[in-house]
Design a protein around this motif. Structure first.
Motif, short mmCIF file in Angstrom:
data_model
loop_
_atom_site.label_atom_id
_atom_site.label_comp_id
_atom_site.label_asym_id
_atom_site.label_seq_id
_atom_site.Cartn_x
_atom_site.Cartn_y
_atom_site.Cartn_z
N ALA A 30 -54.19 96.61 -16.76
CA ALA A 30 -54.02 95.81 -17.98
C ALA A 30 -54.30 94.34 -17.71
O ALA A 30 -54.91 93.64 -18.53
N GLU A 31 -53.85 93.86 -16.56
CA GLU A 31 -54.08 92.45 -16.22
C GLU A 31 -55.57 92.18 -16.01
O GLU A 31 -56.09 91.14 -16.44
N TYR A 32 -56.26 93.13 -15.36
CA TYR A 32 -57.70 92.95 -15.14
C TYR A 32 -58.45 92.97 -16.47
O TYR A 32 -59.32 92.12 -16.73
N ILE A 33 -58.12 93.94 -17.31
CA ILE A 33 -58.78 94.06 -18.62
C ILE A 33 -58.52 92.80 -19.44
O ILE A 33 -59.44 92.24 -20.06
N ALA A 34 -57.28 92.32 -19.46
CA ALA A 34 -56.95 91.12 -20.22
C ALA A 34 -57.75 89.92 -19.73
O ALA A 34 -58.16 89.06 -20.52
N SER A 35 -58.01 89.86 -18.43
CA SER A 35 -58.71 88.71 -17.85
C SER A 35 -60.17 88.66 -18.26
O SER A 35 -60.81 87.60 -18.14
N LEU A 47 -51.46 93.08 -22.52
CA LEU A 47 -52.70 92.80 -23.26
C LEU A 47 -52.47 91.68 -24.27
O LEU A 47 -51.37 91.54 -24.82
N PRO A 48 -53.48 90.87 -24.52
CA PRO A 48 -53.32 89.69 -25.38
C PRO A 48 -52.80 90.04 -26.77
O PRO A 48 -53.25 91.00 -27.39
N VAL A 49 -51.86 89.25 -27.25
CA VAL A 49 -51.26 89.46 -28.56
C VAL A 49 -52.29 89.29 -29.66
O VAL A 49 -52.26 90.00 -30.69
N GLU A 50 -53.24 88.38 -29.47
CA GLU A 50 -54.18 88.03 -30.54
C GLU A 50 -55.38 88.96 -30.61
O GLU A 50 -56.29 88.73 -31.41
N LYS A 51 -55.40 90.03 -29.81
CA LYS A 51 -56.51 90.99 -29.81
C LYS A 51 -56.01 92.37 -30.23
O LYS A 51 -54.89 92.76 -29.89
N PRO A 52 -56.83 93.13 -30.97
CA PRO A 52 -56.40 94.48 -31.36
C PRO A 52 -56.29 95.41 -30.16
O PRO A 52 -57.05 95.28 -29.19
N ARG A 53 -55.34 96.34 -30.23
CA ARG A 53 -55.09 97.30 -29.15
C ARG A 53 -55.31 98.71 -29.69
O ARG A 53 -54.75 99.10 -30.71
N TYR A 54 -56.12 99.47 -28.97
CA TYR A 54 -56.56 100.80 -29.41
C TYR A 54 -56.08 101.84 -28.40
O TYR A 54 -56.47 101.82 -27.24
N LEU A 55 -55.21 102.76 -28.83
CA LEU A 55 -54.73 103.85 -27.98
C LEU A 55 -55.58 105.08 -28.26
O LEU A 55 -55.54 105.65 -29.35
N MET A 56 -56.33 105.51 -27.27
CA MET A 56 -57.36 106.52 -27.46
C MET A 56 -56.79 107.93 -27.44
O MET A 56 -56.01 108.29 -26.56
N GLY A 57 -57.18 108.74 -28.43
CA GLY A 57 -56.88 110.16 -28.43
C GLY A 57 -55.47 110.55 -28.78
O GLY A 57 -55.02 111.64 -28.43
N VAL A 58 -54.73 109.70 -29.47
CA VAL A 58 -53.33 109.95 -29.81
C VAL A 58 -53.20 109.88 -31.33
O VAL A 58 -53.69 108.94 -31.96
N GLY A 59 -52.53 110.83 -31.93
CA GLY A 59 -51.86 112.02 -31.44
C GLY A 59 -51.19 112.64 -32.64
O GLY A 59 -51.71 112.70 -33.74
#
Length: 376
Positions: free
Chosen positions: A206-211, A242-254
């Protein structure tokens, strides 16, 4: 693509927002029907738009690459024109399909060599050509090429897989910077957080992706067999990073209750084949619980699934009639059940958004989940 965070619920991390793309706006939280090969099974685009009220649908890179193929999609002017859907589209990169082809693929640093499930022909997916393929498909939101580890995975494998996913992401970003959209509209890349069910790996990923500063981010590798409690724990950990100001997508749920629980943790976007797959097998999700419409108890129930629904499949046909269609093997039964389930999922996230905006989501959710889980 632009994301506007409108508000967060008083008693949870649930969020209401709005995503703006070249093909329209998406109110979040949102559920996205899965149209793997450019079509949502048993449902027309008109029904998706008018009855289901879908705001965005999915296509799949692996399947569309194999059939109809890139030449056809390019000549058509992209998937929007090919399938007649003029609202936003997201494409999955094919990483999950590669995961599901465990006996017919080989993963290496360059990419993945796999055999087609259609004719056995051999193909190579790399981060670079997966970006090129998604350029040709023309979706508004495209996914980074990742490796989805199975559950359970040994720690060493999960770490190796996560590191590979991160290296592939860097190559995806580089390739996109070297190319242009094929049809004149912006395409937005979402990286994918991996790490199996190991907290330290999920945190590191998560930290790498956020960066990487992407316009939106996805959480992958969940809903692949792990207990629900592990899914929620991993999702909460990742959403807190993950950044608050960006949308978050949980894949394949549910399931409907999975969606509400993960909304409360800060997820904005969902997709799953469950509403259509279960619908084709006679399982209907409703506000009062789950119905197996094949059961004899519905044979003389002449009430609709929900008389107050805006969806014709839910409001205008009796349970007895839909059961009759399944008993007779009529395709219409599967179509009505699929449309109903999809419309219900969209109604559910719409109501969740309404509760978030009112500041009542956290008190509404537990009562709603108890109802949704009831077996009728």
């Amino acid at each position: 693509m632009n994301f506007e965070l409108i508000t967060t619920d008083n008693g949870s991390k649930a969020r209401a927002g709005k995503i703006t793309t070249a093909h329209g706006e998406i109110e979040t939280p949102i559920f996205m029907p899965v149209g793997t090969v450019g079509s949502v099974k048993a449902v027309t685009q008109e029904q998706l738009r008018d009855a289901v009220q879908a705001q965005i649908i999915l296509g799949n890179t692996y399947h569309l690459y194999l059939r109809p193929g890139l030449e056809v999609l390019s000549k058509a002017g992209g998937l929007h024109k090919f399938n007649g859907w003029n609202r936003p589209i997201l494409t999955d990169s094919g990483g999950y399909q590669v995961f599901s082809l465990a006996n017919n693929r080989k993963i290496k640093e360059e990419g993945v060599v796999f055999q087609s499930h259609i004719d056995g022909s051999r193909h190579l997916f790399t981060p670079e050509n997966v970006m090129d393929i998604q350029r040709t498909i023309g979706a508004d939101i495209i996914m980074a090429f990742d490796e989805c580890p199975p559950y359970p995975s040994e720690y060493r494998y999960a770490r190796k897989s996560m590191d590979l996913t991160h290296r592939w992401l860097d190559r995806c970003i580089k390739r996109l910077g070297e190319t242009m959209p094929a049809y004149g509209h912006e395409q937005t890349l979402f990286p994918i957080v991996q790490g199996s069910t190991y907290k330290d790996l999920r945190k590191a990923s998560a930290e790498y992706i956020a960066s990487r500063g992407a316009a939106g981010n996805a959480i992958g590798g969940l809903s692949v067999g792990e207990p629900e409690e592990d899914m929620y724990e991993m999702c909460e950990l990742v959403c807190d990073i993950l950044p608050v100001e960006k949308p978050r997508y949980l894949m394949g749920v549910g399931t409907p209750w999975n969606i509400l629980e993960n909304i409360s943790l800060g997820v904005d976007m969902f997709d799953c084949v469950m509403p259509t797959r279960n619908g084709r097998n006679g399982m209907l999700f409703t506000w009062n619980g789950v119905i197996n419409i094949k059961n004899k108890k519905w044979a003389d129930d002449f009430t609709p699934i929900d008389a107050n629904s805006e969806c014709f499949a839910t409001r205008d046909y009796s349970k007895a009639y839909i059961r009759h269609l399944f008993a007779a093997g009529e395709i219409l039964g599967m179509t009505l059940a699929s449309i109903h389930n999809l419309a219900f999922y969209l109604e559910l996230v719409k109501e969740a958004r309404k509760q978030i905006l009112a500041g009542t989501f956290s008190t509404w959710k537990p009562k709603m989940i108890a109802q949704l889980k009831t077996r009728l």
